[in-house]
Motif scaffolding. Sequence first.
Motif, PDB file in Angstrom:
ATOM      1  N   LEU A   1       2.679   6.008  -7.486  1.00  0.00           N
ATOM      2  CA  LEU A   1       3.511   4.821  -7.687  1.00  0.00           C
ATOM      3  C   LEU A   1       4.680   5.072  -8.640  1.00  0.00           C
ATOM      4  O   LEU A   1       5.337   4.125  -9.074  1.00  0.00           O
ATOM      5  CB  LEU A   1       2.647   3.674  -8.227  1.00  0.00           C
ATOM      6  N   ASP A   2       4.965   6.323  -8.962  1.00  0.00           N
ATOM      7  CA  ASP A   2       6.008   6.609  -9.950  1.00  0.00           C
ATOM      8  C   ASP A   2       7.403   6.201  -9.488  1.00  0.00           C
ATOM      9  O   ASP A   2       8.327   6.105 -10.308  1.00  0.00           O
ATOM     10  CB  ASP A   2       5.998   8.099 -10.321  1.00  0.00           C
ATOM     11  N   TRP A   3       7.583   5.952  -8.195  1.00  0.00           N
ATOM     12  CA  TRP A   3       8.881   5.442  -7.732  1.00  0.00           C
ATOM     13  C   TRP A   3       9.216   4.107  -8.397  1.00  0.00           C
ATOM     14  O   TRP A   3      10.394   3.749  -8.543  1.00  0.00           O
ATOM     15  CB  TRP A   3       8.895   5.273  -6.208  1.00  0.00           C
ATOM     16  N   ILE A   4       8.198   3.372  -8.817  1.00  0.00           N
ATOM     17  CA  ILE A   4       8.412   2.077  -9.456  1.00  0.00           C
ATOM     18  C   ILE A   4       9.225   2.235 -10.733  1.00  0.00           C
ATOM     19  O   ILE A   4      10.016   1.356 -11.093  1.00  0.00           O
ATOM     20  CB  ILE A   4       7.057   1.398  -9.744  1.00  0.00           C
ATOM     21  N   VAL A   5       9.058   3.359 -11.424  1.00  0.00           N
ATOM     22  CA  VAL A   5       9.814   3.605 -12.657  1.00  0.00           C
ATOM     23  C   VAL A   5      10.934   4.618 -12.416  1.00  0.00           C
ATOM     24  O   VAL A   5      11.387   5.297 -13.344  1.00  0.00           O
ATOM     25  CB  VAL A   5       8.875   4.057 -13.798  1.00  0.00           C
TER      26      VAL A   5
ATOM     27  N   SER B   1      10.073  10.726  -9.332  1.00  0.00           N
ATOM     28  CA  SER B   1       9.460  11.361  -8.168  1.00  0.00           C
ATOM     29  C   SER B   1       7.975  11.019  -8.155  1.00  0.00           C
ATOM     30  O   SER B   1       7.325  11.003  -9.199  1.00  0.00           O
ATOM     31  CB  SER B   1       9.638  12.881  -8.229  1.00  0.00           C
ATOM     32  N   HIS B   2       7.440  10.742  -6.975  1.00  0.00           N
ATOM     33  CA  HIS B   2       6.039  10.360  -6.882  1.00  0.00           C
ATOM     34  C   HIS B   2       5.228  11.431  -6.168  1.00  0.00           C
ATOM     35  O   HIS B   2       5.767  12.285  -5.453  1.00  0.00           O
ATOM     36  CB  HIS B   2       5.893   9.020  -6.156  1.00  0.00           C
ATOM     37  N   ARG B   3       3.923  11.407  -6.380  1.00  0.00           N
ATOM     38  CA  ARG B   3       3.034  12.330  -5.697  1.00  0.00           C
ATOM     39  C   ARG B   3       3.162  12.120  -4.187  1.00  0.00           C
ATOM     40  O   ARG B   3       3.177  11.015  -3.690  1.00  0.00           O
ATOM     41  CB  ARG B   3       1.594  12.105  -6.134  1.00  0.00           C
ATOM     42  N   GLY B   4       3.256  13.230  -3.466  1.00  0.00           N
ATOM     43  CA  GLY B   4       3.471  13.175  -2.025  1.00  0.00           C
ATOM     44  C   GLY B   4       4.858  13.635  -1.624  1.00  0.00           C
ATOM     45  O   GLY B   4       5.108  13.908  -0.445  1.00  0.00           O
ATOM     46  N   MET B   5       5.772  13.750  -2.600  1.00  0.00           N
ATOM     47  CA  MET B   5       7.102  14.274  -2.303  1.00  0.00           C
ATOM     48  C   MET B   5       7.041  15.792  -2.184  1.00  0.00           C
ATOM     49  O   MET B   5       6.103  16.429  -2.659  1.00  0.00           O
ATOM     50  CB  MET B   5       8.089  13.841  -3.395  1.00  0.00           C
TER      51      MET B   5
ATOM     52  N   ARG C   1       5.537   6.622   6.592  1.00  0.00           N
ATOM     53  CA  ARG C   1       4.676   7.797   6.331  1.00  0.00           C
ATOM     54  C   ARG C   1       3.971   7.668   4.992  1.00  0.00           C
ATOM     55  O   ARG C   1       2.798   8.045   4.857  1.00  0.00           O
ATOM     56  CB  ARG C   1       5.525   9.077   6.392  1.00  0.00           C
ATOM     57  N   TYR C   2       4.663   7.138   4.011  1.00  0.00           N
ATOM     58  CA  TYR C   2       4.094   6.931   2.680  1.00  0.00           C
ATOM     59  C   TYR C   2       2.911   5.960   2.743  1.00  0.00           C
ATOM     60  O   TYR C   2       1.857   6.198   2.147  1.00  0.00           O
ATOM     61  CB  TYR C   2       5.193   6.392   1.766  1.00  0.00           C
ATOM     62  N   VAL C   3       3.075   4.870   3.501  1.00  0.00           N
ATOM     63  CA  VAL C   3       2.015   3.868   3.620  1.00  0.00           C
ATOM     64  C   VAL C   3       0.839   4.409   4.430  1.00  0.00           C
ATOM     65  O   VAL C   3      -0.329   4.119   4.132  1.00  0.00           O
ATOM     66  CB  VAL C   3       2.573   2.572   4.252  1.00  0.00           C
ATOM     67  N   ARG C   4       1.126   5.236   5.431  1.00  0.00           N
ATOM     68  CA  ARG C   4       0.053   5.751   6.288  1.00  0.00           C
ATOM     69  C   ARG C   4      -0.755   6.867   5.633  1.00  0.00           C
ATOM     70  O   ARG C   4      -1.946   7.015   5.918  1.00  0.00           O
ATOM     71  CB  ARG C   4       0.628   6.267   7.615  1.00  0.00           C
ATOM     72  N   SER C   5      -0.130   7.673   4.772  1.00  0.00           N
ATOM     73  CA  SER C   5      -0.820   8.853   4.247  1.00  0.00           C
ATOM     74  C   SER C   5      -0.988   8.846   2.730  1.00  0.00           C
ATOM     75  O   SER C   5      -2.107   8.978   2.220  1.00  0.00           O
ATOM     76  CB  SER C   5      -0.092  10.131   4.696  1.00  0.00           C
ATOM     77  N   THR C   6       0.109   8.691   1.986  1.00  0.00           N
ATOM     78  CA  THR C   6       0.034   8.815   0.527  1.00  0.00           C
ATOM     79  C   THR C   6      -0.788   7.699  -0.104  1.00  0.00           C
ATOM     80  O   THR C   6      -1.669   7.955  -0.946  1.00  0.00           O
ATOM     81  CB  THR C   6       1.447   8.835  -0.081  1.00  0.00           C
TER      82      THR C   6
END
Length: 332
Positions: free
Chosen positions: A139-143, A146-150, A261-266
Amino acid sequence: MSGLLATATVSVVICAYTERRWDQLLDVIESVRAQTVQPQEILVVIDHNEDLYERLIEIVDDVTVVESTGPRGLSGARNTGVGLADSDIVAFLDDDAEAAPDWLERLLVLYDDPDVLAVGGRVEPVWEKGRPGYFGEELDWIVGCSHRGMPRVASEVRNVIGANMSFRLEVLRQVGGFNLALGRQGTLPLGCEETEICIRSKMGSPGSRIVYEPAALVRHHVPAERGTLRYMLSRSWSEGISKAQVSQIVGHKRALGPERRYVRSTLPRAFFSGIRDWSRGDNPQGLGRAGAVVAVLACTAAGYVRGRRNAVRLDHMSPGTLVMDAPWREVQ
Protein backbone atom coordinates in the motif's frame (compact mmCIF):
# COMPACT_ATOMS: atom_id res chain seq x y z
CA MET A 1 29.99 6.76 -19.36
CA SER A 2 27.54 6.57 -22.26
CA GLY A 3 27.42 9.01 -25.12
CA LEU A 4 24.22 10.53 -23.83
CA LEU A 5 25.58 11.05 -20.34
CA ALA A 6 28.50 12.91 -21.85
CA THR A 7 26.35 15.28 -23.90
CA ALA A 8 22.79 15.47 -22.53
CA THR A 9 21.75 18.32 -20.26
CA VAL A 10 19.23 17.99 -17.46
CA SER A 11 17.17 20.43 -15.45
CA VAL A 12 15.87 19.44 -12.03
CA VAL A 13 12.52 20.92 -11.01
CA ILE A 14 11.54 20.94 -7.33
CA CYS A 15 8.06 22.21 -6.46
CA ALA A 16 7.33 23.54 -2.96
CA TYR A 17 4.29 25.14 -1.36
CA THR A 18 4.75 25.23 2.43
CA GLU A 19 7.30 26.51 4.92
CA ARG A 20 6.55 23.51 7.14
CA ARG A 21 8.94 21.53 4.94
CA TRP A 22 11.71 24.12 5.05
CA ASP A 23 14.45 21.86 6.41
CA GLN A 24 13.44 19.04 4.06
CA LEU A 25 13.47 21.40 1.08
CA LEU A 26 17.04 22.46 1.86
CA ASP A 27 18.03 18.79 2.13
CA VAL A 28 16.46 18.05 -1.24
CA ILE A 29 18.36 20.90 -2.89
CA GLU A 30 21.61 19.72 -1.30
CA SER A 31 21.00 16.18 -2.57
CA VAL A 32 20.75 17.54 -6.12
CA ARG A 33 23.94 19.56 -5.70
CA ALA A 34 25.72 16.33 -4.67
CA GLN A 35 24.80 14.34 -7.81
CA THR A 36 27.48 12.37 -9.67
CA VAL A 37 26.09 13.94 -12.85
CA GLN A 38 25.60 17.65 -12.30
CA PRO A 39 22.35 19.20 -13.58
CA GLN A 40 22.55 22.17 -15.89
CA GLU A 41 20.13 24.00 -13.62
CA ILE A 42 18.08 23.53 -10.47
CA LEU A 43 14.67 25.19 -10.63
CA VAL A 44 12.66 25.56 -7.42
CA VAL A 45 9.08 26.56 -8.15
CA ILE A 46 7.15 28.06 -5.24
CA ASP A 47 3.44 27.37 -5.49
CA HIS A 48 1.72 30.60 -4.45
CA ASN A 49 3.53 31.20 -1.16
CA GLU A 50 5.27 34.58 -1.24
CA ASP A 51 6.81 34.20 2.24
CA LEU A 52 8.48 30.95 1.24
CA TYR A 53 9.69 32.49 -2.02
CA GLU A 54 11.22 35.50 -0.26
CA ARG A 55 12.84 33.34 2.39
CA LEU A 56 14.45 30.98 -0.11
CA ILE A 57 15.86 33.56 -2.53
CA GLU A 58 17.73 35.16 0.37
CA ILE A 59 19.86 32.08 1.08
CA VAL A 60 20.49 30.32 -2.26
CA ASP A 61 22.59 31.71 -5.09
CA ASP A 62 23.19 28.67 -7.27
CA VAL A 63 19.51 27.75 -7.61
CA THR A 64 16.85 29.47 -9.69
CA VAL A 65 13.87 30.20 -7.45
CA VAL A 66 10.67 31.29 -9.17
CA GLU A 67 7.01 31.70 -8.32
CA SER A 68 4.48 29.53 -10.09
CA THR A 69 2.76 31.32 -12.94
CA GLY A 70 0.03 28.71 -13.20
CA PRO A 71 -3.05 28.10 -11.07
CA ARG A 72 -2.49 26.90 -7.53
CA GLY A 73 -1.50 23.23 -7.44
CA LEU A 74 1.29 20.82 -8.30
CA SER A 75 0.50 20.57 -12.00
CA GLY A 76 0.63 24.36 -12.43
CA ALA A 77 3.95 24.54 -10.58
CA ARG A 78 5.47 21.74 -12.65
CA ASN A 79 4.36 23.41 -15.86
CA THR A 80 6.05 26.62 -14.71
CA GLY A 81 9.30 24.66 -14.34
CA VAL A 82 8.87 23.04 -17.75
CA GLY A 83 8.34 26.44 -19.33
CA LEU A 84 11.61 27.73 -17.88
CA ALA A 85 13.75 24.64 -18.43
CA ASP A 86 16.48 24.83 -21.05
CA SER A 87 17.82 21.29 -21.31
CA ASP A 88 17.33 17.93 -22.99
CA ILE A 89 15.81 16.21 -19.97
CA VAL A 90 13.65 17.53 -17.12
CA ALA A 91 13.71 15.61 -13.84
CA PHE A 92 11.23 16.22 -11.02
CA LEU A 93 11.66 15.85 -7.27
CA ASP A 94 9.20 16.50 -4.47
CA ASP A 95 10.18 18.97 -1.77
CA ASP A 96 10.34 16.12 0.74
CA ALA A 97 12.09 13.48 -1.39
CA GLU A 98 15.89 13.35 -1.10
CA ALA A 99 17.81 11.91 -4.07
CA ALA A 100 20.58 9.32 -3.83
CA PRO A 101 23.93 10.63 -5.22
CA ASP A 102 23.68 8.63 -8.47
CA TRP A 103 19.98 9.37 -9.03
CA LEU A 104 20.41 11.49 -12.16
CA GLU A 105 23.09 9.22 -13.58
CA ARG A 106 20.79 6.20 -13.27
CA LEU A 107 17.92 8.03 -14.95
CA LEU A 108 19.93 9.51 -17.80
CA VAL A 109 21.54 6.31 -19.01
CA LEU A 110 18.12 4.98 -20.11
CA TYR A 111 17.77 7.86 -22.56
CA ASP A 112 20.40 6.28 -24.79
CA ASP A 113 17.36 4.60 -26.36
CA PRO A 114 15.61 7.21 -28.54
CA ASP A 115 12.28 5.42 -28.02
CA VAL A 116 12.34 6.18 -24.28
CA LEU A 117 10.15 9.20 -23.51
CA ALA A 118 10.33 9.17 -19.72
CA VAL A 119 12.24 7.43 -16.94
CA GLY A 120 11.24 7.14 -13.31
CA GLY A 121 12.85 5.52 -10.31
CA ARG A 122 12.16 3.90 -6.96
CA VAL A 123 10.70 5.96 -4.14
CA GLU A 124 11.51 4.57 -0.71
CA PRO A 125 9.50 5.75 2.33
CA VAL A 126 11.27 7.23 5.34
CA TRP A 127 8.68 7.03 8.11
CA GLU A 128 8.79 9.85 10.62
CA LYS A 129 7.76 7.54 13.48
CA GLY A 130 8.26 4.12 11.93
CA ARG A 131 6.00 2.13 9.62
CA PRO A 132 2.62 1.36 11.24
CA GLY A 133 2.16 -2.39 11.65
CA TYR A 134 -1.07 -2.39 9.62
CA PHE A 135 0.52 -0.48 6.70
CA GLY A 136 1.80 -3.17 4.32
CA GLU A 137 4.39 -2.38 1.68
CA GLU A 138 1.78 -3.23 -0.97
CA LEU A 139 0.00 0.00 0.00
CA ASP A 140 3.01 2.34 -0.16
CA TRP A 141 1.51 4.08 -3.21
CA ILE A 142 -0.77 5.80 -0.70
CA VAL A 143 2.23 7.79 0.56
CA GLY A 144 3.63 8.39 -2.93
CA CYS A 145 6.20 5.58 -2.85
CA SER A 146 7.02 2.44 -4.81
CA HIS A 147 4.97 -0.50 -3.57
CA ARG A 148 5.65 -4.21 -3.30
CA GLY A 149 4.86 -5.86 -6.62
CA MET A 150 6.59 -3.26 -8.78
CA PRO A 151 9.49 -4.36 -11.02
CA ARG A 152 12.85 -5.06 -9.37
CA VAL A 153 14.85 -4.37 -12.53
CA ALA A 154 14.54 -1.73 -15.25
CA SER A 155 11.23 -2.39 -16.99
CA GLU A 156 8.69 -0.76 -19.26
CA VAL A 157 5.72 0.61 -17.33
CA ARG A 158 2.60 2.63 -18.01
CA ASN A 159 3.63 5.58 -15.86
CA VAL A 160 6.30 6.88 -13.53
CA ILE A 161 5.94 8.07 -9.91
CA GLY A 162 5.66 11.80 -9.35
CA ALA A 163 8.29 12.07 -6.61
CA ASN A 164 10.95 10.56 -8.88
CA MET A 165 10.46 11.06 -12.61
CA SER A 166 12.03 12.57 -15.71
CA PHE A 167 10.92 13.35 -19.26
CA ARG A 168 12.43 14.54 -22.48
CA LEU A 169 11.72 18.28 -22.56
CA GLU A 170 10.45 18.09 -26.13
CA VAL A 171 7.89 15.46 -25.06
CA LEU A 172 6.53 17.60 -22.23
CA ARG A 173 6.14 20.60 -24.48
CA GLN A 174 4.69 18.57 -27.34
CA VAL A 175 1.85 17.24 -25.17
CA GLY A 176 1.20 20.61 -23.53
CA GLY A 177 2.49 19.80 -20.05
CA PHE A 178 0.62 18.44 -17.04
CA ASN A 179 -3.17 18.54 -16.98
CA LEU A 180 -4.24 21.39 -14.69
CA ALA A 181 -7.47 19.59 -13.76
CA LEU A 182 -5.40 16.83 -12.11
CA GLY A 183 -2.83 16.71 -9.36
CA ARG A 184 -2.43 17.62 -5.70
CA GLN A 185 -3.47 21.05 -4.47
CA GLY A 186 -1.75 21.72 -1.16
CA THR A 187 -2.97 19.04 1.26
CA LEU A 188 -5.81 17.92 -1.02
CA PRO A 189 -4.64 14.42 -2.05
CA LEU A 190 -5.71 14.30 -5.67
CA GLY A 191 -3.26 12.77 -8.12
CA CYS A 192 -2.76 10.76 -11.30
CA GLU A 193 -1.42 13.68 -13.33
CA GLU A 194 1.73 11.60 -13.92
CA THR A 195 -0.37 8.67 -15.13
CA GLU A 196 -2.31 10.86 -17.53
CA ILE A 197 0.68 12.64 -19.05
CA CYS A 198 2.56 9.36 -19.56
CA ILE A 199 -0.43 7.83 -21.34
CA ARG A 200 -0.87 10.94 -23.47
CA SER A 201 2.81 10.96 -24.35
CA LYS A 202 2.74 7.37 -25.58
CA MET A 203 -0.47 7.91 -27.53
CA GLY A 204 1.31 10.59 -29.54
CA SER A 205 4.42 8.46 -30.14
CA PRO A 206 3.62 4.86 -31.18
CA GLY A 207 6.42 2.44 -30.31
CA SER A 208 7.76 4.66 -27.55
CA ARG A 209 8.43 3.52 -23.98
CA ILE A 210 8.14 4.69 -20.38
CA VAL A 211 10.77 3.03 -18.16
CA TYR A 212 10.94 2.39 -14.42
CA GLU A 213 14.52 2.04 -13.12
CA PRO A 214 14.49 0.97 -9.46
CA ALA A 215 18.22 1.68 -9.15
CA ALA A 216 17.43 5.41 -9.45
CA LEU A 217 16.50 6.00 -5.84
CA VAL A 218 14.94 8.82 -3.85
CA ARG A 219 13.89 8.64 -0.21
CA HIS A 220 10.52 10.18 0.54
CA HIS A 221 9.77 11.59 3.99
CA VAL A 222 6.42 10.30 5.33
CA PRO A 223 4.99 12.29 8.26
CA ALA A 224 3.25 10.39 11.03
CA GLU A 225 -0.23 11.59 10.08
CA ARG A 226 0.04 9.92 6.68
CA GLY A 227 0.33 6.54 8.31
CA THR A 228 -3.07 6.82 9.99
CA LEU A 229 -6.12 4.87 8.89
CA ARG A 230 -7.94 8.14 8.28
CA TYR A 231 -5.31 9.30 5.81
CA MET A 232 -5.22 5.89 4.11
CA LEU A 233 -8.97 6.05 3.48
CA SER A 234 -8.92 9.71 2.44
CA ARG A 235 -6.07 9.14 0.00
CA SER A 236 -7.70 5.97 -1.36
CA TRP A 237 -10.99 7.77 -1.97
CA SER A 238 -9.16 10.55 -3.80
CA GLU A 239 -7.20 8.02 -5.84
CA GLY A 240 -10.47 6.52 -7.03
CA ILE A 241 -11.74 9.97 -7.97
CA SER A 242 -8.50 10.75 -9.81
CA LYS A 243 -8.53 7.46 -11.73
CA ALA A 244 -12.11 8.20 -12.81
CA GLN A 245 -10.95 11.57 -14.12
CA VAL A 246 -8.10 10.00 -16.07
CA SER A 247 -10.40 7.34 -17.55
CA GLN A 248 -12.61 10.11 -18.90
CA ILE A 249 -9.63 11.50 -20.80
CA VAL A 250 -7.84 8.42 -22.11
CA GLY A 251 -10.40 5.60 -21.78
CA HIS A 252 -10.86 2.81 -19.23
CA LYS A 253 -8.44 0.30 -20.74
CA ARG A 254 -5.52 2.70 -20.84
CA ALA A 255 -6.32 4.16 -17.43
CA LEU A 256 -6.81 0.97 -15.43
CA GLY A 257 -4.68 -1.85 -16.91
CA PRO A 258 -2.00 -1.98 -14.18
CA GLU A 259 -4.64 -1.45 -11.48
CA ARG A 260 -6.53 -4.55 -12.59
CA ARG A 261 -3.34 -6.63 -12.32
CA TYR A 262 -2.60 -5.09 -8.92
CA VAL A 263 -6.07 -5.99 -7.63
CA ARG A 264 -5.93 -9.51 -9.08
CA SER A 265 -2.46 -10.48 -7.84
CA THR A 266 -0.71 -8.09 -5.44
CA LEU A 267 -3.60 -7.34 -3.09
CA PRO A 268 -4.76 -10.96 -2.64
CA ARG A 269 -1.20 -11.98 -1.75
CA ALA A 270 -1.01 -9.14 0.76
CA PHE A 271 -4.36 -10.08 2.30
CA PHE A 272 -3.59 -13.77 2.70
CA SER A 273 -0.07 -13.04 3.92
CA GLY A 274 -1.51 -10.88 6.68
CA ILE A 275 -4.06 -13.53 7.66
CA ARG A 276 -1.36 -16.23 7.66
CA ASP A 277 1.00 -14.20 9.86
CA TRP A 278 -1.80 -13.49 12.32
CA SER A 279 -3.08 -17.06 12.48
CA ARG A 280 0.40 -18.47 13.05
CA GLY A 281 1.23 -15.90 15.66
CA ASP A 282 4.22 -14.71 13.60
CA ASN A 283 2.94 -11.14 13.53
CA PRO A 284 -0.06 -9.98 15.56
CA GLN A 285 -0.42 -7.00 13.20
CA GLY A 286 -1.16 -9.34 10.29
CA LEU A 287 -4.90 -9.07 10.79
CA GLY A 288 -4.62 -5.29 10.70
CA ARG A 289 -2.65 -5.47 7.45
CA ALA A 290 -5.30 -7.70 5.89
CA GLY A 291 -8.08 -5.41 7.07
CA ALA A 292 -6.31 -2.34 5.70
CA VAL A 293 -6.04 -4.00 2.28
CA VAL A 294 -9.81 -4.60 2.21
CA ALA A 295 -10.62 -1.10 3.44
CA VAL A 296 -8.30 0.60 0.94
CA LEU A 297 -9.64 -1.45 -1.97
CA ALA A 298 -13.25 -0.73 -1.02
CA CYS A 299 -12.62 2.97 -0.53
CA THR A 300 -10.72 3.36 -3.80
CA ALA A 301 -13.47 1.53 -5.69
CA ALA A 302 -16.13 3.72 -4.05
CA GLY A 303 -14.22 6.85 -5.05
CA TYR A 304 -13.95 5.60 -8.61
CA VAL A 305 -17.68 4.90 -8.79
CA ARG A 306 -18.43 8.38 -7.44
CA GLY A 307 -16.04 9.90 -9.94
CA ARG A 308 -17.63 8.06 -12.84
CA ARG A 309 -21.06 9.12 -11.63
CA ASN A 310 -19.94 12.72 -11.77
CA ALA A 311 -19.25 12.48 -15.50
CA VAL A 312 -18.31 16.08 -16.17
CA ARG A 313 -15.78 17.43 -18.63
CA LEU A 314 -12.43 18.01 -16.93
CA ASP A 315 -11.83 21.34 -18.61
CA HIS A 316 -14.99 22.72 -16.97
CA MET A 317 -14.36 21.23 -13.52
CA SER A 318 -12.51 22.52 -10.49
CA PRO A 319 -10.02 19.89 -9.29
CA GLY A 320 -11.57 19.91 -5.83
CA THR A 321 -15.18 19.47 -6.90
CA LEU A 322 -15.51 15.73 -6.60
CA VAL A 323 -13.69 15.11 -3.33
CA MET A 324 -15.58 17.60 -1.20
CA ASP A 325 -18.33 15.06 -0.48
CA ALA A 326 -15.89 12.33 0.59
CA PRO A 327 -16.95 10.71 3.89
CA TRP A 328 -13.48 11.22 5.43
CA ARG A 329 -11.95 14.61 6.04
CA GLU A 330 -8.42 15.18 4.80
CA VAL A 331 -5.78 15.20 7.53
CA GLN A 332 -3.99 18.52 7.61
